[in-house]
Design an enzyme around this catalytic site. Structure first.
Site, PDB file in Angstrom:
ATOM      1  N   LYS A  90      88.205 -76.220  74.608  1.00  0.00           N
ATOM      2  CA  LYS A  90      89.318 -76.793  75.396  1.00  0.00           C
ATOM      3  C   LYS A  90      89.098 -76.778  76.899  1.00  0.00           C
ATOM      4  O   LYS A  90      90.053 -76.744  77.686  1.00  0.00           O
ATOM      5  CB  LYS A  90      90.655 -76.076  75.067  1.00  0.00           C
ATOM      6  CG  LYS A  90      91.028 -76.115  73.628  1.00  0.00           C
ATOM      7  CD  LYS A  90      91.238 -77.525  73.159  1.00  0.00           C
ATOM      8  CE  LYS A  90      90.758 -77.712  71.757  1.00  0.00           C
ATOM      9  NZ  LYS A  90      90.351 -79.093  71.465  1.00  0.00           N
ATOM     10  N   GLY A  92      86.742 -79.009  78.418  1.00  0.00           N
ATOM     11  CA  GLY A  92      86.106 -80.244  78.893  1.00  0.00           C
ATOM     12  C   GLY A  92      84.901 -80.664  78.069  1.00  0.00           C
ATOM     13  O   GLY A  92      84.133 -81.546  78.472  1.00  0.00           O
ATOM     14  N   THR A  93      84.756 -80.073  76.891  1.00  0.00           N
ATOM     15  CA  THR A  93      83.616 -80.343  76.019  1.00  0.00           C
ATOM     16  C   THR A  93      83.472 -81.827  75.690  1.00  0.00           C
ATOM     17  O   THR A  93      82.388 -82.406  75.810  1.00  0.00           O
ATOM     18  CB  THR A  93      83.802 -79.575  74.685  1.00  0.00           C
ATOM     19  OG1 THR A  93      84.372 -78.310  74.940  1.00  0.00           O
ATOM     20  CG2 THR A  93      82.497 -79.446  73.940  1.00  0.00           C
ATOM     21  N   HIS A 156      79.750 -73.678  71.249  1.00  0.00           N
ATOM     22  CA  HIS A 156      80.784 -72.831  71.862  1.00  0.00           C
ATOM     23  C   HIS A 156      80.332 -71.361  71.849  1.00  0.00           C
ATOM     24  O   HIS A 156      81.081 -70.476  72.243  1.00  0.00           O
ATOM     25  CB  HIS A 156      82.095 -72.934  71.080  1.00  0.00           C
ATOM     26  CG  HIS A 156      82.872 -74.202  71.308  1.00  0.00           C
ATOM     27  ND1 HIS A 156      82.947 -74.839  72.520  1.00  0.00           N
ATOM     28  CD2 HIS A 156      83.648 -74.944  70.453  1.00  0.00           C
ATOM     29  CE1 HIS A 156      83.718 -75.916  72.415  1.00  0.00           C
ATOM     30  NE2 HIS A 156      84.147 -76.010  71.173  1.00  0.00           N
ATOM     31  N   ARG A 182      86.905 -74.002  82.762  1.00  0.00           N
ATOM     32  CA  ARG A 182      88.234 -74.497  83.141  1.00  0.00           C
ATOM     33  C   ARG A 182      89.163 -73.316  83.371  1.00  0.00           C
ATOM     34  O   ARG A 182      88.995 -72.255  82.727  1.00  0.00           O
ATOM     35  CB  ARG A 182      88.774 -75.369  81.999  1.00  0.00           C
ATOM     36  CG  ARG A 182      90.019 -76.139  82.333  1.00  0.00           C
ATOM     37  CD  ARG A 182      90.483 -76.962  81.143  1.00  0.00           C
ATOM     38  NE  ARG A 182      91.498 -77.918  81.534  1.00  0.00           N
ATOM     39  CZ  ARG A 182      92.181 -78.703  80.711  1.00  0.00           C
ATOM     40  NH1 ARG A 182      91.923 -78.645  79.410  1.00  0.00           N
ATOM     41  NH2 ARG A 182      93.098 -79.530  81.160  1.00  0.00           N
ATOM     42  N   SER A 190      96.129 -76.220  76.676  1.00  0.00           N
ATOM     43  CA  SER A 190      95.445 -77.286  75.934  1.00  0.00           C
ATOM     44  C   SER A 190      95.242 -76.863  74.478  1.00  0.00           C
ATOM     45  O   SER A 190      95.480 -77.642  73.550  1.00  0.00           O
ATOM     46  CB  SER A 190      94.083 -77.581  76.596  1.00  0.00           C
ATOM     47  OG  SER A 190      93.417 -78.615  75.915  1.00  0.00           O
ATOM     48  N   GLY A 326      94.799 -84.405  80.134  1.00  0.00           N
ATOM     49  CA  GLY A 326      93.637 -84.174  80.990  1.00  0.00           C
ATOM     50  C   GLY A 326      93.940 -83.977  82.461  1.00  0.00           C
ATOM     51  O   GLY A 326      93.387 -84.681  83.306  1.00  0.00           O
TER      52      GLY A 326
HETATM   53  P1  PAP Z   1      86.943 -78.992  72.290  1.00  0.00           P
HETATM   54  O1  PAP Z   1      86.355 -77.757  72.896  1.00  0.00           O
HETATM   55  O2  PAP Z   1      87.763 -78.706  71.061  1.00  0.00           O
HETATM   56  O3  PAP Z   1      85.914 -80.059  72.076  1.00  0.00           O
HETATM   57  P2  PAP Z   1      87.697 -80.016  74.823  1.00  0.00           P
HETATM   58  O4  PAP Z   1      87.185 -81.399  74.858  1.00  0.00           O
HETATM   59  O5  PAP Z   1      86.881 -78.979  75.507  1.00  0.00           O
HETATM   60  O6  PAP Z   1      87.994 -79.571  73.338  1.00  0.00           O
HETATM   61  O7  PAP Z   1      89.122 -79.967  75.494  1.00  0.00           O
HETATM   62  C1  PAP Z   1      90.103 -80.923  75.316  1.00  0.00           C
HETATM   63  C2  PAP Z   1      90.711 -81.182  76.685  1.00  0.00           C
HETATM   64  O8  PAP Z   1      89.875 -82.074  77.416  1.00  0.00           O
HETATM   65  C3  PAP Z   1      92.079 -81.826  76.605  1.00  0.00           C
HETATM   66  O9  PAP Z   1      92.783 -81.348  77.753  1.00  0.00           O
HETATM   67  P3  PAP Z   1      94.395 -81.305  77.820  1.00  0.00           P
HETATM   68  O10 PAP Z   1      94.886 -80.769  76.531  1.00  0.00           O
HETATM   69  O11 PAP Z   1      94.702 -80.424  78.981  1.00  0.00           O
HETATM   70  O12 PAP Z   1      94.801 -82.706  78.067  1.00  0.00           O
HETATM   71  C4  PAP Z   1      91.726 -83.304  76.727  1.00  0.00           C
HETATM   72  O13 PAP Z   1      92.809 -84.112  77.136  1.00  0.00           O
HETATM   73  C5  PAP Z   1      90.638 -83.238  77.762  1.00  0.00           C
HETATM   74  N1  PAP Z   1      89.764 -84.401  77.722  1.00  0.00           N
HETATM   75  C6  PAP Z   1      89.179 -84.962  76.630  1.00  0.00           C
HETATM   76  N2  PAP Z   1      88.469 -86.032  76.998  1.00  0.00           N
HETATM   77  C7  PAP Z   1      88.615 -86.188  78.339  1.00  0.00           C
HETATM   78  C8  PAP Z   1      88.137 -87.142  79.293  1.00  0.00           C
HETATM   79  N3  PAP Z   1      87.373 -88.153  78.931  1.00  0.00           N
HETATM   80  N4  PAP Z   1      88.492 -86.962  80.581  1.00  0.00           N
HETATM   81  C9  PAP Z   1      89.280 -85.942  80.969  1.00  0.00           C
HETATM   82  N5  PAP Z   1      89.758 -85.000  80.110  1.00  0.00           N
HETATM   83  C10 PAP Z   1      89.442 -85.130  78.811  1.00  0.00           C
END
Ligand code: PAP
Length: 366
Positions: A90, A92-93, A156, A182, A190, A326
């Protein structure tokens, strides 16, 4: 892509170099060889997301990660051209996967959105850059032997628990790592929203990885997060390890921040491409390639794509769960000031004596 010396090399030369390195790899003793046996006796506790977590190596894990840590140390063979995208969940992956994939593959897949045939139009970033720990049932990462170079992989897993073949060398043979971090308050919020969207699927997944637990309230989940009882938690320790590795070996580990990505997407993308040894040429800059990749990978674009609105990815998780709003500071809409102060205090105490702070990079005294 580049050789281990940093000079650009062709795909053929890369394959030859990697073959030589792979055959020279000596299998080191696996420090986690007995992990499979001791797993049932590791300390356990309920966590958030609501699985039974097991504590090992200073972190809390679900079983799937432990199986990978156990097997991958013996089996995983990195290549000098590998780029491993590492992160705490969560932070920015998904965005980093999209940016790195688009930058690395821009010759084969031009990012211009005039045509709709870019792989990101048809696949979740999670299907284009897979997590090592989700590789296969054995969790050993061997499935990635089939992937042609240069490989983009993700994890992770904490730095100290990655295969020694990746972290134990500074000569380039272990590949490179990009880490994104983050603010923990936004990470937790998130996580909470993600969990609300994915409870049913995650409960099924818990059947694979360990006993599922009852859904906690927001306050209970927050307490678990503060205690570090989240997958691969505590987050601050996870980040500190990668931060220290990036300070020791900046050519091997690039440390990025979600907040910086939001402040300056083109600048961050240039940094990512340069680190992967595929910097943008003046011609590409003039042609707007940086702008096109930023646009293609933006939250607005990815979230609106059919594949991300309706499709599913690893473990049957719905793609739309990975895209929300995001932003920076969304925590203030969900947490009380007292909760925020408590989490900030825990993080500050844990980071005492280190140069790491969370948030945008201008606050760091490197
Ligand atoms: P993961 O570790 O399960 O893959 P991850 O992608 O790290 O999750 O985190 C998701 C967050 O990245 C979400 O943040 P939020 O809940 O605060 O909104 C998601 O919206 C954000 N996110 C995913 N894709 C993008 C993007 N292209 N640009 C900016 N933020 C993004």
């Amino acid at each position: 892509m580049a050789s281990s010396t940093g000079a650009p090399i062709s795909a053929g030369a890369a394959a030859e170099e990697e073959e030589a390195v792979a055959s020279a790899v000596t299998v080191t003793a696996n420090p986690h060889a007995d992990l499979g046996e001791i797993m049932p006796s590791l300390p356990t506790a309920p966590g958030f997301p609501p699985y039974r977590m097991r504590r090992y190596g200073g972190f809390w894990h679900i079983d799937m990660y432990l199986k990978f840590i156990c097997a991958s140390h013996a089996c995983f063979r990195p290549r000098p051209t590998d780029v491993l995208l590492a992160s705490f969940p969560k932070t920015g992956t998904t965005w980093l996967k999209a940016l790195a994939f688009s930058a690395l593959n821009r010759a084969a897949h031009p990012p211009s959105h005039a045509g709709a045939d870019h792989p990101l139009h048809r696949n979740s970033p999670h299907d284009l850059v897979r997590f090592l720990e989700l590789a296969d049932q054995d969790g050993d990462g061997l499935i990635y032997e089939e992937v042609p170079s240069p490989r983009l992989l993700a994890t992770h897993v904490p730095y100290s628990l990655l295969p020694h073949s990746i972290t134990g060398t500074d000569d380039g043979s272990g590949g490179r790592i990009m880490y994104v971090c983050r603010d923990p308050k936004d990470t937790f919020v998130s996580f909470w929203h993600y969990h609300e969207k994915t409870t049913a699927t995650l409960q099924q997944m818990a059947d694979v990885g360990g006993a599922s637990e009852a859904m906690p309230t927001f306050e209970e989940a927050f307490e678990l997060f503060c205690e570090g009882q989240s997958a691969e938690g505590p987050q601050w320790r996870h980040t500190l390890e990668y931060w220290e590795a990036s300070c020791r070996s900046p050519d091997k580990v690039l440390f990025l921040r979600y907040e910086d990505l939001l402040l300056d997407p083109p600048g961050s993308l240039r940094k990512i491409a340069a680190f992967m040894a595929c910097p943008f040429s003046p011609e590409e800059e003039a042609a707007g390639v940086v702008r096109d990749i930023v646009e293609l990978c933006s939250l607005g674009t990815l979230k609106g794509l059919e594949v991300n609105r309706r499709g599913s990815t690893m473990l049957g998780l719905k793609n739309d769960a990975f895209f929300r709003n995001g932003t920076v500071g969304d925590w203030s809409n969900c947490m009380t000031p007292a909760m925020a102060a408590r989490l900030d205090g825990i993080v500050a105490e844990a980071l005492e004596g280190s140069t790491l702070t969370f948030g945008a990079s201008c606050k760091d005294s490197v």
